[in-house]
Design a protein around this motif. Structure first.
Motif, PDB file in Angstrom:
ATOM      1  N   UNK A   1      -8.947  17.235 -68.362  1.00 16.41           N
ATOM      2  CA  UNK A   1      -8.957  17.375 -69.807  1.00 16.41           C
ATOM      3  C   UNK A   1     -10.004  18.414 -70.187  1.00 16.41           C
ATOM      4  N   UNK A   2      -9.649  19.262 -71.056  1.00 16.76           N
ATOM      5  CA  UNK A   2     -10.547  20.300 -71.544  1.00 16.76           C
ATOM      6  C   UNK A   2     -11.671  19.691 -72.378  1.00 16.76           C
ATOM      7  N   UNK A   3     -12.824  20.324 -72.395  1.00 13.50           N
ATOM      8  CA  UNK A   3     -13.951  19.756 -73.134  1.00 13.50           C
ATOM      9  C   UNK A   3     -13.699  19.722 -74.640  1.00 13.50           C
ATOM     10  N   UNK A   4     -12.986  20.700 -75.161  1.00 14.01           N
ATOM     11  CA  UNK A   4     -12.715  20.679 -76.602  1.00 14.01           C
ATOM     12  C   UNK A   4     -11.765  19.527 -76.959  1.00 14.01           C
ATOM     13  N   UNK A   5     -10.798  19.258 -76.090  1.00 18.14           N
ATOM     14  CA  UNK A   5      -9.884  18.140 -76.338  1.00 18.14           C
ATOM     15  C   UNK A   5     -10.629  16.810 -76.224  1.00 18.14           C
ATOM     16  N   UNK A   6     -11.537  16.720 -75.267  1.00 15.00           N
ATOM     17  CA  UNK A   6     -12.337  15.508 -75.121  1.00 15.00           C
ATOM     18  C   UNK A   6     -13.227  15.298 -76.337  1.00 15.00           C
ATOM     19  N   UNK A   7     -13.811  16.383 -76.844  1.00 16.38           N
ATOM     20  CA  UNK A   7     -14.643  16.292 -78.046  1.00 16.38           C
ATOM     21  C   UNK A   7     -13.855  15.814 -79.242  1.00 16.38           C
ATOM     22  N   UNK A   8     -12.635  16.331 -79.410  1.00 13.27           N
ATOM     23  CA  UNK A   8     -11.792  15.893 -80.524  1.00 13.27           C
ATOM     24  C   UNK A   8     -11.416  14.425 -80.387  1.00 13.27           C
TER      25      UNK A   8
END
Length: 75
Positions: A1-8
């Motif tokens: 999972x990409x970090x931006x997707x995890x942040x969202x």
């Protein structure tokens, strides 16, 4: 999972938890919530069993309608 997707996902989960907490705080101000006809309450010697089945059904129907409307709006 990409970090931006995890942040969202973490922000969404945090907002959902904050909304649930706010709903729990406001639930005490609704006097009939949890005391509807059909809610089961059995009191014995030193014991109380309470199952708010009617309240659960009402909240389930309400949340189903809300999520249905939200899914319609997203299309």
């Amino acid at each position: 999972m990409e970090t931006s997707a995890l942040g969202k996902a973490l922000i969404s989960a945090g907002l959902l938890l904050a909304l649930a907490g706010g709903a729990l705080l406001l639930a005490r101000r609704v006097p009939w919530l949890g005391r509807l006809p059909g809610d089961i309450r059995i009191e014995g010697e030193g014991t109380t069993f309470y199952f708010p089945i009617t309240t659960c059904l009402l909240l389930s129907a309400l949340l189903t309608a809300v999520f249905f409307l939200l899914s319609r709006l997203r299309r």
